[in-house]
Design a protein around this motif. Structure first.
Motif, short mmCIF file in Angstrom:
data_model
loop_
_atom_site.label_atom_id
_atom_site.label_comp_id
_atom_site.label_asym_id
_atom_site.label_seq_id
_atom_site.Cartn_x
_atom_site.Cartn_y
_atom_site.Cartn_z
N ASP A 180 0.83 -1.20 0.00
CA ASP A 180 0.00 0.00 0.00
C ASP A 180 0.87 1.25 0.00
N ILE A 181 1.93 1.25 0.80
CA ILE A 181 2.83 2.40 0.86
C ILE A 181 3.53 2.61 -0.47
N ILE A 182 4.01 1.52 -1.07
CA ILE A 182 4.69 1.61 -2.37
C ILE A 182 3.76 2.18 -3.44
N ASN A 183 2.52 1.69 -3.44
CA ASN A 183 1.56 2.19 -4.43
C ASN A 183 1.29 3.68 -4.23
N GLN A 184 1.19 4.10 -2.97
CA GLN A 184 0.96 5.52 -2.71
C GLN A 184 2.14 6.38 -3.13
N ILE A 185 3.34 5.91 -2.87
CA ILE A 185 4.53 6.66 -3.28
C ILE A 185 4.57 6.81 -4.80
N SER A 186 4.18 5.73 -5.50
CA SER A 186 4.21 5.75 -6.97
C SER A 186 3.24 6.78 -7.55
N LEU A 187 2.26 7.20 -6.76
CA LEU A 187 1.26 8.16 -7.24
C LEU A 187 1.75 9.60 -7.20
N TYR A 188 2.90 9.84 -6.58
CA TYR A 188 3.36 11.21 -6.36
C TYR A 188 3.42 12.05 -7.64
N PRO A 189 3.99 11.55 -8.75
CA PRO A 189 4.02 12.39 -9.96
C PRO A 189 2.62 12.79 -10.42
N ASP A 190 1.65 11.87 -10.32
CA ASP A 190 0.29 12.18 -10.74
C ASP A 190 -0.35 13.19 -9.79
N ILE A 191 -0.07 13.04 -8.50
CA ILE A 191 -0.62 13.97 -7.51
C ILE A 191 -0.08 15.38 -7.76
N LEU A 192 1.21 15.46 -8.03
CA LEU A 192 1.84 16.76 -8.30
C LEU A 192 1.24 17.39 -9.55
N ALA A 193 1.07 16.58 -10.60
CA ALA A 193 0.50 17.10 -11.85
C ALA A 193 -0.93 17.58 -11.63
N ALA A 194 -1.70 16.84 -10.83
CA ALA A 194 -3.08 17.23 -10.56
C ALA A 194 -3.13 18.53 -9.77
N SER A 195 -2.20 18.70 -8.84
CA SER A 195 -2.16 19.91 -8.03
C SER A 195 -1.81 21.12 -8.89
N ILE A 196 -0.87 20.94 -9.81
CA ILE A 196 -0.47 22.03 -10.70
C ILE A 196 -1.64 22.42 -11.61
N LYS A 197 -2.38 21.41 -12.07
CA LYS A 197 -3.50 21.68 -12.99
C LYS A 197 -4.64 22.39 -12.28
N SER A 198 -4.96 21.94 -11.06
CA SER A 198 -6.07 22.53 -10.33
C SER A 198 -5.67 23.74 -9.50
N LEU A 199 -4.35 23.90 -9.28
CA LEU A 199 -3.82 24.95 -8.41
C LEU A 199 -4.45 24.87 -7.02
N GLU A 200 -4.55 23.62 -6.55
CA GLU A 200 -5.09 23.34 -5.22
C GLU A 200 -4.00 22.71 -4.35
N PRO A 201 -3.40 23.46 -3.41
CA PRO A 201 -2.37 22.89 -2.54
C PRO A 201 -2.87 21.71 -1.72
N CYS A 202 -4.17 21.66 -1.43
CA CYS A 202 -4.71 20.59 -0.59
C CYS A 202 -4.53 19.22 -1.23
N THR A 203 -4.37 19.18 -2.55
CA THR A 203 -4.15 17.90 -3.23
C THR A 203 -2.87 17.25 -2.72
N VAL A 204 -1.81 18.03 -2.60
CA VAL A 204 -0.54 17.52 -2.10
C VAL A 204 -0.63 17.27 -0.59
N VAL A 205 -1.24 18.18 0.15
CA VAL A 205 -1.33 18.04 1.60
C VAL A 205 -2.09 16.78 1.98
N GLN A 206 -3.23 16.54 1.34
CA GLN A 206 -4.02 15.35 1.66
C GLN A 206 -3.28 14.08 1.28
N TYR A 207 -2.53 14.12 0.21
CA TYR A 207 -1.72 12.97 -0.20
C TYR A 207 -0.65 12.65 0.85
N ILE A 208 0.04 13.69 1.34
CA ILE A 208 1.08 13.48 2.34
C ILE A 208 0.48 12.95 3.64
N LEU A 209 -0.68 13.47 4.01
CA LEU A 209 -1.33 13.00 5.23
C LEU A 209 -1.73 11.52 5.10
#
Length: 324
Positions: free
Chosen positions: A274-303
């Motif tokens: 589960d941890i490995i899968n979540q780590i692998s999502l980081y590039p997609d999470i970052l791209a989604a945050s840049i597209k939406s300009l929503e910092p909470c996307t990264v914050v919720q992912y880290i949490l």
């Protein structure tokens, strides 16, 4: 008196402008100190007050395009057709307004920076104003009218400059640092082992404020609550710092360097997968945050990642295990 003083500034009164410039310089120096504490740097400090010929050019362009109309000596742009009311651009006494200066600023900024996109990060209270600005720029036929974007955000409930209930960021950072320091002192044994507790308390305090502010979608209002944001449990800044410090401690005490090229196929436990899968999502999470300009996307992912790692502490042993 305030209107008269502002008029004197727009008319070029040297003493009025000198006083304004002094206040502006002192303010910016303070801004720089606060932003530096947060690790934030701006290349340029500028605003609508810095607009020069752009204002008169904006008025002239509005006149030439037939957008400007007069009403009792004042000048305005009629945007009622676009459900944006009438936008005042010059008062009857000749003084300009934010809209006038914002149009002039847009013209000057494009000529200076030739921007691909210009983003206005302004609270949701100014949604109507920004819509008026963008529509006016569009009606002027400026070729870069489609490059404007408004990133709005909600308010902190209970804070009002007019009511004198605002807690300024500098005071907030100081208070959060002191409160975190008090929490640290409560455990005397651990506190004595901390290197530079002042710095640690400052980092924890800043983390508490930043995560509180960016944990939810930016448009949502929230109530500032010291008790909640300084908690080491739950979705808070101190909790994230604790999770990170615990991992660093494990790496340090295990005397094993983290290997980014490790064979993760050897990790078969459900919690590690589960941890490995979540780590692998980081590039997609970052791209989604840049597209939406929503910092909470990264914050919720880290949490979420921190919660998964916290669960792994209960079942996965690392320290003292055989190298193979």
């Amino acid at each position: 008196q305030a209107r008269a003083y502002f008029k004197s500034m727009e008319d070029g009164d040297e003493s009025a402008l000198a006083l304004w410039q002094r206040f502006r310089t002192l303010s910016i120096e303070k801004y720089k100190q606060i932003y530096a504490r947060l690790g934030v740097h701006f290349d340029v400090y500028s605003g609508e007050s810095q607009v020069g010929e752009g204002m008169s050019r904006a008025i002239q362009m509005l006149t030439d395009t037939g957008l400007l109309i007069e009403d009792k000596g004042a000048k305005l742009v009629d945007l009622t057709e676009h459900k944006l009311d009438k936008a005042l651009v010059q008062k009857s006494d000749g003084t300009t307004l934010y809209l006038t200066r914002d149009i002039g600023a847009a013209i000057e900024r494009y000529e200076k920076y030739n921007f691909d996109k210009i983003i206005y990060v302004v609270s949701s209270q100014q949604d109507h104003h920004l819509k008026q600005l963008f529509k006016t720029v569009e009606l002027l036929g400026l070729p870069y009218a489609d490059r404007f974007e408004h990133i709005n955000y909600g308010l902190v409930n209970g804070m009002s400059t007019r009511r004198g209930t605002v807690v300024f960021l500098d005071d907030m950072l100081h208070e959060s640092k002191e409160k975190m320091h008090d929490v640290m002192r409560a455990n005397e044994a651990k506190y004595n082992d901390v290197v530079d507790p002042e710095h640690i308390a400052d980092v924890l305090g800043m983390s508490a404020i930043v995560i509180q502010d960016m944990a939810a979608r930016r448009i949502k209002n929230y109530t500032f609550d010291w008790g909640r944001i300084l908690n080491f449990e739950g979705d808070t800044g101190p909790y994230l710092q604790y999770a990170h410090a615990r991992l660093c401690s494990l790496e340090r005490k295990a005397h094993v360097k983290v290997n980014p090229d490790a064979d993760v196929s050897l990790l078969t436990e459900e919690v590690t997968c589960d941890i490995i899968n979540q780590i692998s999502l980081y590039p997609d999470i970052l791209a989604a945050s840049i597209k939406s300009l929503e910092p909470c996307t990264v914050v919720q992912y880290i949490l979420k990642l921190s919660h998964s790692i916290s669960s792994a502490w209960e079942t996965i042993k690392v320290r003292g295990e055989a190298d193979d």
